[in-house]
Every structure is written in structure tokens, then in C-alpha cells.
Design a protein around this motif. Structure first.
Motif, mmCIF file in Angstrom:
data_model
loop_
_atom_site.group_PDB
_atom_site.id
_atom_site.type_symbol
_atom_site.label_atom_id
_atom_site.label_comp_id
_atom_site.label_asym_id
_atom_site.label_seq_id
_atom_site.Cartn_x
_atom_site.Cartn_y
_atom_site.Cartn_z
ATOM 1 N N GLN A 127 32.476 51.311 18.207
ATOM 2 C CA GLN A 127 32.050 52.029 17.011
ATOM 3 C C GLN A 127 31.385 51.125 15.978
ATOM 4 N N LYS A 128 31.419 49.815 16.204
ATOM 5 C CA LYS A 128 30.757 48.865 15.300
ATOM 6 C C LYS A 128 29.310 48.575 15.718
ATOM 7 N N ILE A 129 28.905 49.070 16.882
ATOM 8 C CA ILE A 129 27.575 48.748 17.404
ATOM 9 C C ILE A 129 26.494 49.446 16.586
ATOM 10 N N THR A 130 25.497 48.686 16.193
ATOM 11 C CA THR A 130 24.350 49.200 15.436
ATOM 12 C C THR A 130 23.063 48.934 16.218
ATOM 13 N N ALA A 131 21.966 49.503 15.743
ATOM 14 C CA ALA A 131 20.670 49.245 16.374
ATOM 15 C C ALA A 131 20.319 47.762 16.296
ATOM 16 N N ARG A 132 20.642 47.121 15.167
ATOM 17 C CA ARG A 132 20.368 45.690 15.029
ATOM 18 C C ARG A 132 21.107 44.880 16.098
ATOM 19 N N LEU A 133 22.365 45.227 16.335
ATOM 20 C CA LEU A 133 23.162 44.489 17.314
ATOM 21 C C LEU A 133 22.658 44.723 18.737
ATOM 22 N N VAL A 134 22.182 45.926 19.017
ATOM 23 C CA VAL A 134 21.624 46.190 20.347
ATOM 24 C C VAL A 134 20.341 45.399 20.550
ATOM 25 N N GLY A 178 28.774 41.858 17.530
ATOM 26 C CA GLY A 178 28.359 40.911 16.501
ATOM 27 C C GLY A 178 28.887 39.512 16.667
ATOM 28 N N ASP A 179 29.841 39.314 17.584
ATOM 29 C CA ASP A 179 30.463 37.996 17.727
ATOM 30 C C ASP A 179 29.496 36.933 18.222
ATOM 31 N N ARG A 180 28.639 37.291 19.171
ATOM 32 C CA ARG A 180 27.745 36.301 19.776
ATOM 33 C C ARG A 180 26.638 37.010 20.553
ATOM 34 N N PHE A 181 25.726 36.227 21.103
ATOM 35 C CA PHE A 181 24.667 36.751 21.959
ATOM 36 C C PHE A 181 25.231 37.056 23.343
ATOM 37 N N GLY A 182 24.871 38.228 23.875
ATOM 38 C CA GLY A 182 25.243 38.597 25.237
ATOM 39 C C GLY A 182 24.256 39.628 25.744
ATOM 40 N N TYR A 183 23.327 39.199 26.563
ATOM 41 C CA TYR A 183 22.229 40.051 27.013
ATOM 42 C C TYR A 183 22.759 41.334 27.650
ATOM 43 N N ARG A 197 12.463 37.591 12.853
ATOM 44 C CA ARG A 197 13.446 36.764 12.141
ATOM 45 C C ARG A 197 14.644 36.525 13.057
ATOM 46 N N PRO A 198 15.102 35.271 13.182
ATOM 47 C CA PRO A 198 16.255 34.998 14.053
ATOM 48 C C PRO A 198 17.478 35.810 13.651
ATOM 49 N N GLN A 199 18.021 36.547 14.612
ATOM 50 C CA GLN A 199 19.218 37.347 14.397
ATOM 51 C C GLN A 199 20.443 36.653 14.988
ATOM 52 N N SER A 200 20.232 35.918 16.063
ATOM 53 C CA SER A 200 21.323 35.180 16.692
ATOM 54 C C SER A 200 20.755 33.980 17.434
ATOM 55 N N GLN A 201 21.534 32.908 17.477
ATOM 56 C CA GLN A 201 21.113 31.712 18.192
ATOM 57 C C GLN A 201 21.559 31.816 19.648
ATOM 58 N N LEU A 202 20.706 31.377 20.557
ATOM 59 C CA LEU A 202 20.981 31.508 21.977
ATOM 60 C C LEU A 202 21.774 30.319 22.512
ATOM 61 N N PRO A 203 22.551 30.559 23.545
ATOM 62 C CA PRO A 203 23.200 29.442 24.233
ATOM 63 C C PRO A 203 22.165 28.667 25.053
ATOM 64 N N ARG A 221 23.724 41.668 20.749
ATOM 65 C CA ARG A 221 25.057 41.302 20.258
ATOM 66 C C ARG A 221 25.988 42.515 20.261
ATOM 67 N N SER A 222 25.689 43.474 21.152
ATOM 68 C CA SER A 222 26.447 44.730 21.166
ATOM 69 C C SER A 222 27.874 44.554 21.667
ATOM 70 N N GLY A 223 28.111 43.552 22.499
ATOM 71 C CA GLY A 223 29.424 43.386 23.123
ATOM 72 C C GLY A 223 29.527 44.031 24.485
ATOM 73 N N PHE A 224 28.493 44.811 24.867
ATOM 74 C CA PHE A 224 28.453 45.395 26.208
ATOM 75 C C PHE A 224 28.039 44.344 27.233
ATOM 76 N N PRO A 225 28.436 44.520 28.494
ATOM 77 C CA PRO A 225 27.917 43.660 29.553
ATOM 78 C C PRO A 225 26.450 44.004 29.802
ATOM 79 N N ASN A 226 25.771 43.185 30.596
ATOM 80 C CA ASN A 226 24.398 43.528 30.956
ATOM 81 C C ASN A 226 24.393 44.887 31.654
ATOM 82 N N TRP A 227 25.211 45.017 32.698
ATOM 83 C CA TRP A 227 25.404 46.294 33.375
ATOM 84 C C TRP A 227 26.862 46.437 33.772
#
Length: 383
Positions: free
Chosen positions: A133-140, A166-171, A275-281, A144-150
Motif C-alpha cells: 500500500q506504500k507503492i507509488t508511481a515514483r517508486l515503480v 522505497g528501501d532500495r533499488f530492485g528492478y 533526476r536521480p531517484q535511487s543509486q544503483l548497486p 523501488r516498489s519492493g516487488f520482484p522482477n517477476w
């Protein structure tokens, strides 16, 4: 000074002026036939060494498309040649195009970049974990949605979170599917119709579609595995914003030009996109160490290096590979599509030949020009 000398002087002046104008039009180094000839030779060597049957490429210099070329065959055992208008699977290059439309809706006030998506439409697939319920369009858009790739089972109705939004980058392709459903809900239109209306038709991408079109049948590339054997062609009947776009190198360059100029979005919106939204590993998978100068914006990868400020994305549908990279300050870009599983093995070499610079994005993706491909291509170059 006699009249002949005067005429010669005037001629030299106008020739000089013409060359200056050409150089300004194409940036610091105007493209030449010699340059393109070397590029053609090198790409052919790389494709041959990597067992890639076909490739289509477009170069942009100073906001102008200056070169387009097809190499090889649509099918390894056929005689049909690849052209700049051959249709390829764009794979994840679908995502930036969808982001472009999402940002249009945000400009129009129909979608809020930071409003939780579940407030527009609850998502039963993820409802077992309230964190969704915290997922936003920006996070998607910034992955940074928190979902797996698939999800583990693509046919399953259960989608688990892998980290808090929002915790981190996760494609995540799943994030784009959720956002797609929300966009369809708020616009009241099927996503394919919306994409045609808002991006493909306005940008003149007449040879593109998120579902298969009968017009593709006369000139499309078939997929090939690592041994250059033909595989079954995927012809989508339903649009998926994570991967279903079919397009040409020329059409996709129209989209890149819309980002560079820009067109279809306000300048401030494009600036937010970049604009950078998250830094990549440092690595796409298996690394917690962050990569200096490597970020994700809204729907697009970002790279800041001593040689320039770039945006980029890749596509990988297995036997189709593609890549795009553009430099902001020079407004230069390269777009290429390949119909072989090894089509990204030499992406760094193509960028070296076309846009220059060193690119940490290759380390992030785990793209390394394989030593065997390097050896074979260099042997051919020496002949």
C-alpha cells in the motif's frame, strides 16, 4: 588583387563557412563516410564472432538522426536482409515509453506521482502484504516498489514483496504491470489504445505496437539462440508495459529525440525524469555495494561520468537484445536492436565506436565482451 584571386578567396570563404555549419550541426565531430565504413566493418565482425544473425542501428548527433543501417538477416537461414525499418522486440525498452505516458498523465493531474497506487485501485495479487500500500508511481518508475522482477510462477495470482517499498533499488517488471492496471483504471482505456494515442501516433512511430500488427508480417526479425538457431517468435495479443513493445530502430530513435529535444512533455517534467531517484548497486544482482555515478530516474537509467551525462536502458527478451544510450550535453545517441541471444555481448564496443566514453552501466548489467568474441573479432579486423 586580380579578379581570379578574389573569386578563389570568396570560394574558400564559403567552403570554410559551409564546413563550420556542418560541424555545428553534427556536434564536435561531423560523421564521415570513412567513419561509417569503419563502423559497418566492425559491427559485421562483432556479429559474426558472437553468432548474431541480424542487427539494426541508428545514430543521433546533435539532435539529428545522421545514420541508420541494417546488418545481416531477419532469419539465419533466409535471404531477407535486416533494414532500419525491420521490426524487433524492444523487450524492456518498452518501460521508458510507458514512463513517458505516465508522466503526461501526471502533468495533466490525472495521476499523482507520490500518491499510493492502491488508493486508485487495490491490487488483490499483493494484498497479503500490507506494505504494498506504500507503492507509488515514483517508486515503480524508479524500481523501488519492493516487488520482484517477476513472481515465481507467472500464472500465479500471488505476488510477494521482497523488500519494503522505497528501501532500495530492485528492478521489477511486476511494478510496471501494477502501474499499467492503475493507468487503465484512471483513464478508462485499454493500455494499447492509450499508448497508440499518446505516444506512437504523435511521435510518428508508425511501425511500432505493443501488440502484434499484420503490417509487421512483411519485415520482422526472428529470434535466435546462442548458436544462431531460430526460435519461436512471440507475437503478443495483449499489451504489457514491461516488455511487449515491437518497434524499429528508426521508430525508437523518434522516441529518443522526443526526450532529447524535448517533445510531448514539459521541460520541467523531463528534468524530473532525468533526476536521480535511487543509486544503483554495482551489479544488477548479487551486490549491496553502490556504484558511483550510476542511478535510476523515472523510467530510465542514468550515468554520470567524467566523459558526459548519459541516460540509457537495455532490453533482453532472451533471444532478442537491444540497447539505447544518449548523452545530454551533446544530444548524441545510439539505438540498436539484435535478433540473437548474444546481442549484448559487444554493446560496450558499439558504444565505444559511436558515442565514446567509459560506461559503468556495463558492469551493473554484468555485460562483458566475452574474450572469445573479442579474439575472433580482432582476428577478422587484422585481415
Amino acid at each position: 588583387m586580380n579578379s581570379s584571386t578574389l573569386r578563389l578567396g570568396n570560394l574558400c570563404y564559403w567552403v570554410f563557412l559551409f564546413l563550420v555549419v556542418i560541424q555545428q550541426a553534427f556536434g564536435q565531430s561531423a560523421p564521415t563516410n570513412t567513419e561509417f565504413s569503419r563502423l559497418d566493418q566492425r559491427i559485421t565482425q562483432l556479429m559474426d564472432s558472437a553468432h548474431v544473425p541480424g542487427l539494426s542501428i541508428v545514430l543521433i548527433r546533435a539532435n539529428k538522426r545522421v545514420y541508420s543501417k541494417g546488418y545481416g538477416l531477419t532469419k539465419a537461414d533466409s535471404t531477407q536482409l535486416i533494414t532500419p525499418t525491420t521490426v524487433f522486440e524492444a523487450a524492456s525498452l518498452s518501460k521508458p515509453v510507458f514512463a513517458y505516458v505516465v508522466l503526461q498523465l501526471i502533468e495533466e493531474g490525472k495521476l499523482d506521482l507520490d500518491k499510493p497506487l492502491y488508493e486508485y485501485m487495490p491490487y488483490p495479487d499483493a494484498a497479503a502484504d500490507e506494505r504494498y500500500q506504500k507503492i507509488t508511481a515514483r517508486l515503480v518508475l524508479s524500481h523501488r516498489s519492493g516487488f520482484p522482477n517477476w513472481r515465481k510462477k507467472r500464472e500465479s495470482n500471488q505476488l510477494s514483496m521482497v523488500f519494503s517499498p522505497g528501501d532500495r533499488f530492485g528492478y521489477s517488471g511486476e511494478g510496471f504491470v501494477f502501474l499499467q492496471k492503475v493507468v487503465e483504471k484512471i483513464t478508462g482505456k485499454p493500455i494499447n489504445e492509450l499508448m497508440e494515442e499518446r505516444v506512437l501516433k504523435p511521435l510518428g512511430m508508425t511501425n511500432s505496437g505493443f501488440v502484434w500488427k499484420s503490417t509487421f508480417n512483411s519485415n520482422y526479425a526472428l529470434p535466435h539462440n546462442e548458436s544462431s538457431e531460430t526460435e519461436t517468435k512471440y507475437k503478443p495479443s495483449q499489451a504489457n508495459m514491461a516488455y511487449s513493445l515491437h518497434t524499429t530502430a528508426v521508430d525508437y530513435s523518434q522516441f529518443i529525440l522526443a526526450l532529447l529535444k524535448p517533445s510531448g512533455l514539459k521541460k520541467t517534467t523531463i528534468e524530473e525524469m532525468f533526476r536521480p531517484q535511487s543509486q544503483l548497486p554495482k551489479r544488477f544482482s548479487g551486490s549491496d555495494t553502490l556504484a558511483p555515478g550510476l542511478f535510476w530516474g523515472l523510467g530510465i537509467g542514468l550515468e554520470q561520468t567524467p566523459t558526459g551525462s548519459y541516460f540509457w536502458h537495455w532490453g533482453d527478451n532472451g533471444a532478442f537484445k537491444c540497447y539505447v544510450m544518449a548523452e545530454h550535453n551533446r544530444n548524441d545517441a545510439v539505438v540498436y536492436f539484435a535478433n540473437g541471444s548474444n546481442g549484448l555481448d559487444f554493446a560496450d564496443e558499439i558504444l565505444k565506436q559511436t558515442i565514446g566514453g567509459q560506461h559503468p552501466a556495463f558492469g551493473f548489467l554484468g555485460i562483458n565482451w566475452r574474450e572469445e568474441v573479442r579474439k575472433q573479432a580482432n582476428k577478422r579486423a587484422e585481415k
